[in-house]
Design a protein around this motif. Structure first.
Motif, PDB file in Angstrom:
ATOM      1  N   ARG A  97      -9.011  -4.365  -2.776  1.00  0.00           N
ATOM      2  CA  ARG A  97      -9.997  -3.380  -3.235  1.00  0.00           C
ATOM      3  C   ARG A  97     -10.023  -2.123  -2.363  1.00  0.00           C
ATOM      4  O   ARG A  97     -10.721  -1.172  -2.671  1.00  0.00           O
ATOM      5  CB  ARG A  97     -11.395  -3.992  -3.242  1.00  0.00           C
ATOM      6  CG  ARG A  97     -11.572  -5.105  -4.226  1.00  0.00           C
ATOM      7  CD  ARG A  97     -12.908  -5.814  -4.016  1.00  0.00           C
ATOM      8  NE  ARG A  97     -13.017  -6.998  -4.822  1.00  0.00           N
ATOM      9  CZ  ARG A  97     -13.515  -7.027  -6.052  1.00  0.00           C
ATOM     10  NH1 ARG A  97     -13.973  -5.927  -6.600  1.00  0.00           N
ATOM     11  NH2 ARG A  97     -13.571  -8.153  -6.735  1.00  0.00           N
ATOM     12  N   ASP A  98      -9.312  -2.152  -1.253  1.00  0.00           N
ATOM     13  CA  ASP A  98      -9.306  -1.040  -0.304  1.00  0.00           C
ATOM     14  C   ASP A  98      -8.180  -0.070  -0.668  1.00  0.00           C
ATOM     15  O   ASP A  98      -7.019  -0.342  -0.398  1.00  0.00           O
ATOM     16  CB  ASP A  98      -9.121  -1.576   1.111  1.00  0.00           C
ATOM     17  CG  ASP A  98      -9.107  -0.502   2.168  1.00  0.00           C
ATOM     18  OD1 ASP A  98      -9.345   0.681   1.829  1.00  0.00           O
ATOM     19  OD2 ASP A  98      -8.856  -0.830   3.341  1.00  0.00           O
TER      20      ASP A  98
ATOM     21  N   LEU B  35     -15.692   7.789   5.176  1.00  0.00           N
ATOM     22  CA  LEU B  35     -15.525   7.290   3.811  1.00  0.00           C
ATOM     23  C   LEU B  35     -16.877   7.196   3.116  1.00  0.00           C
ATOM     24  O   LEU B  35     -17.923   7.187   3.776  1.00  0.00           O
ATOM     25  CB  LEU B  35     -14.891   5.894   3.851  1.00  0.00           C
ATOM     26  CG  LEU B  35     -13.552   5.775   4.568  1.00  0.00           C
ATOM     27  CD1 LEU B  35     -13.138   4.320   4.677  1.00  0.00           C
ATOM     28  CD2 LEU B  35     -12.489   6.580   3.844  1.00  0.00           C
TER      29      LEU B  35
ATOM     30  N   THR C  29     -19.429   2.592  -0.062  1.00  0.00           N
ATOM     31  CA  THR C  29     -18.798   1.392  -0.623  1.00  0.00           C
ATOM     32  C   THR C  29     -17.391   1.192  -0.078  1.00  0.00           C
ATOM     33  O   THR C  29     -17.032   0.088   0.340  1.00  0.00           O
ATOM     34  CB  THR C  29     -18.776   1.460  -2.165  1.00  0.00           C
ATOM     35  OG1 THR C  29     -20.114   1.658  -2.626  1.00  0.00           O
ATOM     36  CG2 THR C  29     -18.205   0.195  -2.767  1.00  0.00           C
ATOM     37  N   SER C  30     -16.598   2.258  -0.053  1.00  0.00           N
ATOM     38  CA  SER C  30     -15.228   2.151   0.467  1.00  0.00           C
ATOM     39  C   SER C  30     -15.236   1.756   1.938  1.00  0.00           C
ATOM     40  O   SER C  30     -14.422   0.932   2.373  1.00  0.00           O
ATOM     41  CB  SER C  30     -14.485   3.481   0.306  1.00  0.00           C
ATOM     42  OG  SER C  30     -14.306   3.789  -1.042  1.00  0.00           O
TER      43      SER C  30
ATOM     44  N   LYS D 172     -13.625  -1.656   3.400  1.00  0.00           N
ATOM     45  CA  LYS D 172     -12.605  -1.548   4.447  1.00  0.00           C
ATOM     46  C   LYS D 172     -13.041  -2.328   5.692  1.00  0.00           C
ATOM     47  O   LYS D 172     -12.250  -3.058   6.278  1.00  0.00           O
ATOM     48  CB  LYS D 172     -12.330  -0.096   4.815  1.00  0.00           C
ATOM     49  CG  LYS D 172     -11.313   0.042   5.944  1.00  0.00           C
ATOM     50  CD  LYS D 172     -10.858   1.443   6.143  1.00  0.00           C
ATOM     51  CE  LYS D 172      -9.882   1.900   5.120  1.00  0.00           C
ATOM     52  NZ  LYS D 172      -8.656   1.126   5.004  1.00  0.00           N
TER      53      LYS D 172
END
Length: 176
Positions: free
Chosen positions: A56-57, A152, A155-156, A160
């Motif tokens: 997802r990263d 970032l 959410t990101s 991460k």
């Protein structure tokens, strides 16, 4: 008389059992602070979702915890401080923003978060008892981690950071 001997024996056994780490727990010495952590439980939960979270990263060029020397060569006197900051960071910032559409992954994240919350509370006790002093080096290293995180969107950055949890766990286990 027999009752008091039995009580003393049971009380002694109870105290002894409370001092022994439970299966999968490891005792860490963060400076003057001593904390029991369920590493087996945390590793198990993380291993179960690692591939999913890391997939997802989308940003592979930036690291939050691996910024050159973020966790390397932390003085033993600063280990408690930076660990305290990192557990607060994960509980207060990372886990709150790591929600997926996969209920299995969410349950694993919740389990890891609960383990971190337990350790966070123990580290806060050390901090309140002045056993967890913060030097300039640990403060600077943690500030760099926050700068990396804040580059970032929330959410990101959370995804991460969760995907890099193995960096923190390895550092904890390899440090003296």
């Amino acid at each position: 008389m027999k009752g008091s001997h039995l009580f003393l024996c049971l009380f002694s056994m109870s105290c002894w059992l409370n001092l022994m780490p439970t299966a999968g727990n490891k005792i860490f010495h963060f400076g003057a602070c001593r904390v029991s952590v369920s590493m087996t439980e945390i590793w198990s939960g993380f291993t179960a979702i690692k591939a999913n979270i890391q997939a997802r990263d989308p940003i592979r060029t930036l690291s939050i915890l691996s910024y050159p020397h973020s966790l390397h060569k932390v003085k033993s006197s600063d280990r408690c401080c930076i660990t305290h900051h990192l557990f607060n960071f994960y509980v207060d910032k990372v886990f709150k923003h790591c929600k997926t559409e996969d209920s299995y992954v969410n349950r694993k994240i919740s389990s890891i978060a609960n383990s971190f919350l337990s350790v966070k509370r123990k580290l806060e006790q050390c901090h309140e008892q002045n056993k967890c002093m913060c030097g300039q080096e640990s403060t600077e290293k943690f500030k760099q981690i926050l700068v990396n995180y804040e580059r970032l969107n929330v959410t990101s950055a959370a995804i991460k950071s969760l995907g890099e949890l193995d960096i923190l766990l390895d550092w904890m286990e390899k440090s003296p």
